[in-house]
Design an enzyme around this catalytic site. Structure first.
Site, PDB file in Angstrom:
ATOM      1  N   GLY A 624     -37.015  33.750  32.328  1.00  0.00           N
ATOM      2  CA  GLY A 624     -36.346  32.942  33.340  1.00  0.00           C
ATOM      3  C   GLY A 624     -37.251  32.744  34.527  1.00  0.00           C
ATOM      4  CG  ASP A 751     -31.666  31.463  39.376  1.00  0.00           C
ATOM      5  OD1 ASP A 751     -31.604  30.229  39.123  1.00  0.00           O
ATOM      6  OD2 ASP A 751     -32.496  32.217  38.853  1.00  0.00           O
TER       7      ASP A 751
END
Ligand SMILES: *[C@@H]1O[C@H](CO)[C@@H](O)[C@H](O)[C@H]1NC(C)=O
Ligand SMILES: *[C@@H]1O[C@H](CO)[C@@H](O)[C@H](O)[C@H]1NC(C)=O
Ligand SMILES: *[C@@H]1O[C@H](CO)[C@@H](O)[C@H](O)[C@H]1NC(C)=O
Ligand SMILES: *[C@@H]1O[C@H](CO)[C@@H](O)[C@H](O)[C@H]1NC(C)=O
Ligand SMILES: *[C@@H]1O[C@H](CO)[C@@H](O)[C@H](O)[C@H]1NC(C)=O
Ligand SMILES: *[C@@H]1O[C@H](CO)[C@@H](O)[C@H](O)[C@H]1NC(C)=O
Length: 929
Positions: A624, A751
């Protein structure tokens, strides 16, 4: 004659008394019939008793906790019996109530309805130790014969009614331990027969009334623990019958009046813990019956008057924490009954009185934190009664190895921070049978630590640090049940005895700054309670034994300044591992490890390295914006093998990691907070670890991986039917709602993306990486680096210009993910195109867009359509509706996550107003407002 008698009786008393002849007649008849009594007084008394009984029953009816008693203490109180037979009630010869004693009977009530005027003959009222509360009623003053009143140990509040001053027969009055406030009424001056007055342990304020001097009969006066202020009235000197005077723990100021020296009968005087100033009056030396003298915790200055040496009955003498100067007068040595002498925390100088224990009964002697010089007094050396000795923080000199006797009762001894010399060898350690604490730190003690130390059976704290002790550390120390051992700052050499591993209670071990030159014995790993271990600044060699890594409780470890080899850094129980490598050859000055593990997973750094084969790509399961994720199947000997997900943060040298190291304390507490979060839709964080090579976040492992990976895989996406997808979106919404609205302070994820939504075997969604984005990047500048705390395509547009972290950022991200779930892929340009389209469909434009976008045309066509109007269709419709509201450009027009959850999870979704296949996005966009 009989007739006239009865007709007389039938008349009222006033009629009777008008007829003198009839009265004479009546009296003669009565005298004839009842020579020793009178029927009228019996009748009157009966009526009065009825009144008393009624008053008590009325009050009984107001008791609040009667049901708590199986057998109520007042069950004998009933209208059928005479109150004289009731529990706690005592009558006089005339059958009237004289004494009410209800002590410790659990009564809970106020005295508001208590009819005091119904008890004209009450002499004693004792309601001690109940749960009575409310104000003390002023009509208590109706008890005109009262001599004993005790309302102590209850919950009475409010001020003391001044009417109490009319109870002039009172000899004993106690309101001890209530919550009374206000000041002491001046009317108390009327209570001249008072022998005992107890107002201690309340909230009384104001001054001591000047009139106090009129209570000349007082033998006991106790105002302890109130908020009484002002000076001590000189009039107290009039109370020459006093034997107990307690005014401690108030806010009294000013000097101690000399007049107290007039109270010749005084046995106990407590003025401690006030703001008294000035000198101790020499007149106190006249109080030769004094047994207790407490003047501690004031601001008294000047010298200790030598006249106090006349107080030969004194057994407990406390002057600590004042501003007394000068020497302790030698006359103090005359106080041969002294049991306790507490002079600490002054500025006393000179030497200690040589005969301090002359009476042979001294138990406690404290004079620490003064400027005393000279030797330990000779009489202390055979003072076998001592239990507690505190002479630390002075400038005592002399040799402690000579003539120390036997102290079978000594429990605590602190002689630290003096200039004492000598050796410990000649001490009779075996006689220190009750010694639990011995501190001799920062003196000039030399010689070896004798093996006999091991004979003091109850020693559990030994501090011999910063002396000139030499020789080996005796293994016999391991016979003790020590929890704290400090031998640092000496000249000890040789090996660290492996037997120290037997100290299974040890929490604190400091052997730093000696010349120890062995390796660290593995056995130290048996000291499983160790919180702090300092072996720094020695000449230790070899490897750090892995057993040290098993010390789970360890909070502080310092092995710096040795010759240790530290090839593998180890995480230790959760804190800082500091080795400072004297070998100039290695480039690494410091090896630092930061670790926080929860107990839920059996985690160690080694087990993670082993399970991921040093983060081999075969174990990688994702990556990620902030790091790559690995699957680690931990081998455990104790627990079932456990699978965890390990996120290895990118950019090990990056500013994020540096910042967290600089703010380790704050970071640690935030990680702790995150590890404590328990929510069905939030991935459990097990811990954090960082060393020179890696920074790792360890999470609960989610079998199906990320939502993104499932949607990107044609086969897996087919498995994910509409019901699962609705459940996933609801799950994400409820996680965000929890973090935004149920956590204090709210936690913003920052996020949200389909990468951070993970799925378990049942397709239950769990958000991961909560809070860590913020921790790693607190100021959250939007940046293109890999450390950007947000993922492109999910970031709310306002983040380009606003740095102020807002829950609405997450709302936007949620909208994108929700659209992704129904579309089957990232919505891409759809959001901006919809925003443009709806602008053109404002009421002023004259036509609808030529080709409306139908919802059915954009949803994931890899699975069958949700149908026209069933539960599934409703759910997909609701997702689309809320998702579109969440991606609005204007943050304030987006709903809150709480609103979304309320509508999607808490309440049933309303039926569709048109067939699903006809719903257009433009309509949906217009719908939500
Ligand atoms: C008690 O004292 C007050 C004021 O000090 C006075 O007014 C009152 O008359 C006195 N009562 C009795 C019964 O002595
Ligand atoms: C103390 O007693 C004296 C003499 O008995 C008396 O005159 C004086 O008023 C009393 N002082 C106080 C404060 O009660
Ligand atoms: C009371 O103490 C003072 C001061 O020490 C002293 O001058 C006085 O003689 C003493 N009075 C009596 C009766 O002992
Ligand atoms: C201490 O020793 C002295 C003299 O050797 C003796 O007079 C005194 O009684 C002893 N005190 C105690 C408490 O044993
Ligand atoms: C010791 O005395 C100093 C100054 O007199 C004071 O600041 C300090 O708090 C005292 N420490 C203790 C433990 O009483
Ligand atoms: C410590 O004791 C030794 C004797 O054992 C003495 O020579 C030395 O001066 C003392 N040091 C201090 C600082 O008092």
């Amino acid at each position: 004659m009989e007739a006239s008698f009865f007709s007389l009786l039938s008349k009222t008393p006033s009629q009777l008394f008008r007829n003198f002849q009839a009265l004479i007649l009546l009296i003669s008849i009565l005298l004839l019939l009842w020579p020793s009594s009178s029927s009228l007084s019996v009748a009157a008394a009966a009526a009065a008793v009825n009144l008393e009984a009624e008053a008590l029953l009325t009050w009984k009816a107001t008791l609040q906790n009667q049901h708590q008693f199986n057998y109520h203490p007042l069950s004998s109180w009933s209208a059928q019996t005479s109150p004289c037979a009731w529990f706690g009630i005592f009558c006089n010869n005339q059958g009237s109530i004289a004494n009410i004693t209800l002590v410790g009977t659990g009564l809970k009530a106020t005295l508001e309805v208590f009819s005091f005027s119904s008890f004209p003959n009450l002499v004693s009222l004792n309601l001690q130790n109940n749960s009575l509360y409310g104000p003390i009623p002023s009509h208590i003053a109706n008890l005109s014969k009262l001599s004993f009143l005790d309302l102590s140990l209850n919950g009475f509040y409010g001020s003391i009614p001044s009417e109490i001053g009319s109870l002039v027969r009172l000899s004993s009055l106690s309101f001890t331990s209530n919550n009374l406030n206000g000041s002491i009424p001046t009317s108390f001056a009327n209570l001249t027969q008072l022998l005992s007055l107890g107002l201690d342990r309340n909230q009384l304020s104001g001054y001591i009334p000047q009139e106090i001097g009129k209570l000349a009969s007082l033998t006991t006066l106790d105002f302890t623990l109130n908020k009484i202020t002002g000076p001590i009235q000189a009039g107290i000197g009039n109370l020459t019958n006093l034997s107990i005077l307690r005014l401690g723990w108030n806010n009294l100021y000013g000097p101690i009046p000399e007049e107290l020296g007039l109270l010749r009968g005084l046995v106990k005087l407590d003025l401690s813990t006030n703001n008294l100033t000035g000198e101790i009056p020499a007149y106190l030396g006249n109080l030769t019956l004094l047994d207790n003298l407490f003047l501690s915790s004031n601001k008294l200055s000047g010298n200790i008057p030598s006249e106090l040496g006349k107080l030969t009955s004194l057994s407990d003498f406390q002057l600590y924490t004042n501003r007394l100067t000068g020497p302790i007068p030698p006359s103090i040595g005359n106080l041969s009954r002294l049991n306790m002498l507490a002079f600490s925390g002054n500025q006393l100088s000179g030497s200690l009185p040589p005969d301090i224990c002359i009476g042979g009964v001294l138990k406690v002697f404290t004079a620490y934190n003064n400027s005393l010089t000279g030797p330990i007094p000779r009489s202390l050396k055979n003072c076998s009664t001592l239990t507690r000795l505190r002479l630390e923080k002075n400038q005592l000199t002399g040799n402690i190895s000579q003539d120390l006797g036997v102290y079978p009762d000594l429990n605590y001894a602190d002689l630290s921070d003096n200039k004492l010399q000598g050796e410990l060898r000649s001490w009779n350690w075996g006689s220190l049978y009750n010694l639990s604490t011995l501190k001799l730190a920062r003196n000039n003690i030399s010689g070896e630590i004798p093996a006999e130390v091991g004979k003091a059976p109850h020693l559990n704290l030994l501090d011999l640090s910063s002396n000139r002790l030499t020789g080996l550390i005796p293994g016999e120390l391991s016979q003790l049940r020590l929890y704290s051992l400090s031998l640092n700052g000496n000249l000890l050499y040789g090996h660290l005895p492996p037997r120290l591993g037997n100290l299974s209670y040890l929490e604190y071990l400091n052997l730093a700054a000696n010349n120890l030159n062995s390796s660290i014995p593995n056995e130290l790993g048996n000291c499983t309670k160790l919180l702090s271990l300092n072996l720094s600044t020695n000449q230790l060699t070899g490897f750090v034994p892995p057993e040290i890594g098993d010390l789970k409780a360890l909070m502080s470890l310092d092995l710096s300044h040795n010759f240790l080899t530290a090839d593998i850094p180890r995480e230790i129980g959760g804190l800082l591992f500091l080795i400072k490598a004297r070998k100039a050859s290695t480039g690494n000055e410091y090896l630092q490890v930061f670790a926080i593990w929860t107990d839920e997973a059996a985690l160690t750094y080694e087990s993670i390295i082993q399970a991921t084969e040093s983060f081999d790509s075969r174990h990688q399961i994702g990556s990620g914006s902030s790091g790559s994720v690995y699957k680690a199947a931990l081998q455990s000997t104790t627990k079932q093998n456990q699978v965890v997900a390990v996120k290895k943060l990118h950019d090990q040298s990056g500013e994020g990691v540096e910042r967290l190291k600089a703010n380790w304390r704050a970071f640690r507490s935030e990680i702790r907070a995150l590890t404590n979060i328990k929510h069905r839709n939030i991935v459990k964080l097990y811990g954090f670890f960082s060393n020179a090579q890696h920074s790792l976040l360890v999470y609960e492992f989610m079998e199906r991986g990320s939502l993104r990976s499932v949607l990107d895989d044609a086969e897996k996406a087919k498995e994910l039917d509409w019901e699962d997808r609705v459940k996933i979106v609801k799950g994400i919404a409820s996680a965000l709602s929890y973090m935004h609205h149920d956590c204090r302070p709210p936690i913003v994820h920052r996020d949200i993306s389909s990468n951070n939504v993970l799925l378990d075997l049942d397709f239950e969604a769990k958000l991961s990486d909560f809070g860590t984005a913020r921790l790693l990047r607190p100021d959250d500048r939007v940046s293109t680096t890999s450390f950007a705390a947000g993922t492109y395509g999910y970031m709310a547009p306002e983040r380009a210009y606003s740095k102020k972290v807002d829950e609405k950022w997450d709302v936007y991200g949620f909208g994108v993910v929700a659209l992704e779930v129904i579309i089957g892929k990232h919505p891409g340009d759809l959001i901006s195109s919809l925003t443009t389209t709806t602008k053109t469909t404002s009421p002023s434009s004259f036509s609808s867009p030529p080709h409306p976008t139908l919802l059915k045309d954009i949803i994931d066509d890899r699975i069958t359509q949700p149908g026209e109007d069933g539960e599934v269709a409703k759910g997909v419709f609701a997702i689309a509706k809320f998702a579109l509201a969440c991606v609005r450009a204007e943050p304030s027009s987006r709903p809150t996550m709480q609103e979304v959850t309320m509508d999607m999870v808490t309440f049933a979704i309303p039926p569709l107003t048109q067939p699903f296949s006809q719903v257009s996005l433009e309509e949906l966009f217009a719908l939500v407002d």
